[in-house]
Design a protein around this motif. Structure first.
Motif, PDB file in Angstrom:
ATOM      1  N   SER A 187       0.834  -1.188   0.000  1.00  0.00           N
ATOM      2  CA  SER A 187       0.000   0.000   0.000  1.00  0.00           C
ATOM      3  C   SER A 187       0.871   1.242   0.000  1.00  0.00           C
ATOM      4  CB  SER A 187      -0.903   0.008   1.254  1.00  0.00           C
ATOM      5  OG  SER A 187      -1.769  -1.100   1.241  1.00  0.00           O
ATOM      6  N   ALA A 188       0.319   2.314  -0.538  1.00  0.00           N
ATOM      7  CA  ALA A 188       1.049   3.575  -0.539  1.00  0.00           C
ATOM      8  C   ALA A 188       1.240   4.066   0.882  1.00  0.00           C
ATOM      9  CB  ALA A 188       0.277   4.612  -1.348  1.00  0.00           C
ATOM     10  N   ALA A 189       2.208   4.958   1.075  1.00  0.00           N
ATOM     11  CA  ALA A 189       2.458   5.506   2.402  1.00  0.00           C
ATOM     12  C   ALA A 189       1.231   6.259   2.892  1.00  0.00           C
ATOM     13  CB  ALA A 189       3.654   6.444   2.336  1.00  0.00           C
ATOM     14  N   PRO A 190       1.011   6.295   4.216  1.00  0.00           N
ATOM     15  CA  PRO A 190      -0.146   7.012   4.756  1.00  0.00           C
ATOM     16  C   PRO A 190      -0.169   8.463   4.296  1.00  0.00           C
ATOM     17  CG  PRO A 190       0.927   5.709   6.471  1.00  0.00           C
ATOM     18  CD  PRO A 190       1.825   5.673   5.266  1.00  0.00           C
ATOM     19  N   ILE A 191      -1.336   8.965   4.012  1.00  0.00           N
ATOM     20  CA  ILE A 191      -1.506  10.327   3.539  1.00  0.00           C
ATOM     21  C   ILE A 191      -1.849  11.239   4.708  1.00  0.00           C
ATOM     22  CG2 ILE A 191      -2.807  11.814   1.984  1.00  0.00           C
ATOM     23  CD1 ILE A 191      -1.017   9.746   0.611  1.00  0.00           C
ATOM     24  N   SER A 192      -1.153  12.362   4.799  1.00  0.00           N
ATOM     25  CA  SER A 192      -1.463  13.323   5.854  1.00  0.00           C
ATOM     26  C   SER A 192      -2.814  13.957   5.579  1.00  0.00           C
ATOM     27  CB  SER A 192      -0.385  14.409   5.904  1.00  0.00           C
ATOM     28  OG  SER A 192      -0.809  15.471   6.739  1.00  0.00           O
ATOM     29  N   ALA A 193      -3.672  13.988   6.599  1.00  0.00           N
ATOM     30  CA  ALA A 193      -5.009  14.553   6.437  1.00  0.00           C
ATOM     31  C   ALA A 193      -4.979  16.073   6.358  1.00  0.00           C
ATOM     32  CB  ALA A 193      -5.912  14.108   7.588  1.00  0.00           C
ATOM     33  N   SER A 194      -3.809  16.688   6.533  1.00  0.00           N
ATOM     34  CA  SER A 194      -3.737  18.142   6.528  1.00  0.00           C
ATOM     35  C   SER A 194      -3.161  18.698   5.236  1.00  0.00           C
ATOM     36  CB  SER A 194      -2.889  18.624   7.709  1.00  0.00           C
ATOM     37  OG  SER A 194      -1.559  18.146   7.593  1.00  0.00           O
ATOM     38  N   VAL A 195      -2.833  17.836   4.280  1.00  0.00           N
ATOM     39  CA  VAL A 195      -2.192  18.271   3.046  1.00  0.00           C
ATOM     40  C   VAL A 195      -2.984  17.779   1.843  1.00  0.00           C
ATOM     41  CG1 VAL A 195      -0.115  18.180   1.635  1.00  0.00           C
ATOM     42  CG2 VAL A 195       0.091  18.283   4.127  1.00  0.00           C
ATOM     43  N   LEU A 196      -3.258  18.686   0.905  1.00  0.00           N
ATOM     44  CA  LEU A 196      -3.904  18.323  -0.346  1.00  0.00           C
ATOM     45  C   LEU A 196      -2.890  18.410  -1.479  1.00  0.00           C
ATOM     46  CD1 LEU A 196      -7.256  20.325  -0.139  1.00  0.00           C
ATOM     47  CD2 LEU A 196      -6.924  17.896   0.322  1.00  0.00           C
ATOM     48  N   SER A 197      -3.037  17.523  -2.463  1.00  0.00           N
ATOM     49  CA  SER A 197      -2.211  17.610  -3.665  1.00  0.00           C
ATOM     50  C   SER A 197      -2.953  16.959  -4.814  1.00  0.00           C
ATOM     51  CB  SER A 197      -0.855  16.930  -3.453  1.00  0.00           C
ATOM     52  OG  SER A 197      -1.032  15.539  -3.213  1.00  0.00           O
ATOM     53  N   HIS A 198      -2.586  17.302  -6.031  1.00  0.00           N
ATOM     54  CA  HIS A 198      -3.158  16.694  -7.238  1.00  0.00           C
ATOM     55  C   HIS A 198      -4.690  16.721  -7.224  1.00  0.00           C
ATOM     56  CE1 HIS A 198       0.815  15.362  -8.377  1.00  0.00           C
ATOM     57  NE2 HIS A 198       0.952  14.710  -7.248  1.00  0.00           N
ATOM     58  N   VAL A 199      -5.272  17.918  -7.145  1.00  0.00           N
ATOM     59  CA  VAL A 199      -6.727  18.057  -7.130  1.00  0.00           C
ATOM     60  C   VAL A 199      -7.292  17.819  -8.527  1.00  0.00           C
ATOM     61  CG1 VAL A 199      -8.640  19.672  -6.790  1.00  0.00           C
ATOM     62  CG2 VAL A 199      -6.730  19.625  -5.165  1.00  0.00           C
ATOM     63  N   HIS A 200      -8.376  17.038  -8.589  1.00  0.00           N
ATOM     64  CA  HIS A 200      -9.038  16.738  -9.861  1.00  0.00           C
ATOM     65  C   HIS A 200     -10.470  17.255  -9.930  1.00  0.00           C
ATOM     66  CE1 HIS A 200      -5.662  14.318 -10.958  1.00  0.00           C
ATOM     67  NE2 HIS A 200      -5.904  13.368 -10.086  1.00  0.00           N
ATOM     68  N   GLY A 201     -11.126  17.446  -8.784  1.00  0.00           N
ATOM     69  CA  GLY A 201     -12.524  17.843  -8.813  1.00  0.00           C
ATOM     70  C   GLY A 201     -12.959  18.504  -7.520  1.00  0.00           C
ATOM     71  N   LEU A 202     -14.051  19.274  -7.611  1.00  0.00           N
ATOM     72  CA  LEU A 202     -14.583  20.009  -6.467  1.00  0.00           C
ATOM     73  C   LEU A 202     -16.101  19.914  -6.458  1.00  0.00           C
ATOM     74  CD1 LEU A 202     -12.473  23.219  -7.129  1.00  0.00           C
ATOM     75  CD2 LEU A 202     -12.080  21.648  -5.224  1.00  0.00           C
ATOM     76  N   GLY A 203     -16.686  20.007  -5.260  1.00  0.00           N
ATOM     77  CA  GLY A 203     -18.133  19.985  -5.174  1.00  0.00           C
ATOM     78  C   GLY A 203     -18.609  20.398  -3.801  1.00  0.00           C
ATOM     79  N   VAL A 204     -19.897  20.722  -3.708  1.00  0.00           N
ATOM     80  CA  VAL A 204     -20.528  21.083  -2.443  1.00  0.00           C
ATOM     81  C   VAL A 204     -21.746  20.204  -2.240  1.00  0.00           C
ATOM     82  CG1 VAL A 204     -21.760  22.890  -1.187  1.00  0.00           C
ATOM     83  CG2 VAL A 204     -19.709  23.462  -2.483  1.00  0.00           C
TER      84      VAL A 204
END
Length: 290
Positions: A38-55
């Motif tokens: 599995s990939a290394a754990p992702i920090s919940a405080s950092v965003l990267s490589h955004v592909h989409g947004l919604g509300v």
């Protein structure tokens, strides 16, 4: 003096650069490999490589679809990952209260396929269900109106009324799709401008207007577009004419979603931004890792 690059050339170069980033980060060989680490754990405080947004209309919460999972974002708070899936969410859109659809790639070690096909959640991203084309399709743009779903996948327009059976329509080189609220027009961003279809994506008419990278159409007279340098514009007539509003901080865009005529979300190379005044000004919701 060297010739000034054309809009088509600028779009092509910018889209190629975007594609290189996406492919490097989100490439898949068609299998996530259940036996791989599995990939290394992702920090919940950092965003990267955004592909989409919604509300989510249920509570107004902002969702950010990324290479490493689905997150919520709010001003003054650290982004928080939703559920336990670290999949690469590519095409993404909110279709109703707590109901989202997406495409993309299964995370390494998850046992999910490299191409997720069309997946759906009815509880705001905590549990996802495969609806169709699992292992086959990789949707990079999704939109819907009047009970019809539109996707851009594999260089073609694909249309469905139930998220299970898909009708393949026009083929074209595009980056993003937007369907009118009335459902009578479908737009695609191309190197020649915003192409328009009035027959459900079977054929497209090229536009002579400005080149846009991403478009979003929340209300009939409120169409928004952002070009490859981050300049945000609006059109009251379905893309026939455009008026520039501002430049979103961060330059090159990653995603654009307008919720209504006032609330607009945009992601660029530096962060996720929100406007509550129709795109005139933006404030940062969350920074992006370089």
């Amino acid at each position: 003096m060297p010739a000034r690059p054309t809009a088509r050339a600028q779009f092509t170069v910018a889209v190629t650069a975007l594609a290189c980033v996406v492919l490097a980060a989100c490439g898949s060989d068609g299998s996530s490999g259940a036996g791989e680490e599995s990939a290394a754990p992702i920090s919940a405080s950092v965003l990267s490589h955004v592909h989409g947004l919604g509300v989510d209309p249920a509570d107004g919460r902002v969702y950010v679809a990324t290479h490493d999972g689905l997150y919520t974002a709010a001003k003054g708070r650290k982004p928080k990952i939703v559920g336990d899936r670290r999949d690469d969410f590519m095409g993404f859109t909110v279709t109703g209260e707590k109901t989202f659809i997406a495409g993309g790639h299964g995370a390494e070690g998850s046992g999910r396929p490299g191409n997720l096909g069309l997946i759906q959640t009815r509880n705001a991203g905590h549990v996802w269900t495969s609806r169709s084309l699992s292992g086959e399709a990789d949707f990079h743009s999704l939109d819907f109106a009047k009970g019809t779903f539109y996707g851009y996948e594999g260089g073609r327009i694909r249309v469905s009324a139930d998220l299970e059976e898909w009708d393949d329509r026009a083929t074209l080189e595009a980056l993003d799709l937007a369907v009118s609220p009335s459902g009578d027009k479908l737009l695609a961003t191309t190197a020649d401008g915003v192409a328009t279809s009035t027959d459900g994506g079977r054929t497209f008419r090229r536009s002579a207007g400005p080149v846009q990278a991403f478009v979003s159409w929340p209300a009939q007279k409120s169409l928004f577009g952002i070009d490859t340098s981050g300049k945000l514009s609006t059109s009251p007539d379905g893309g026939a004419t455009w008026r520039q509003l501002t430049t979103v901080p961060g330059g090159q865009p990653r995603a654009l979603t307008a919720i209504d005529a006032d609330l607009i979300l945009a992601a660029t190379t530096t962060g996720v931004y929100e406007s509550r005044d129709g795109g005139r000004t933006f404030t940062e919701l969350a920074p992006l890792a370089s």
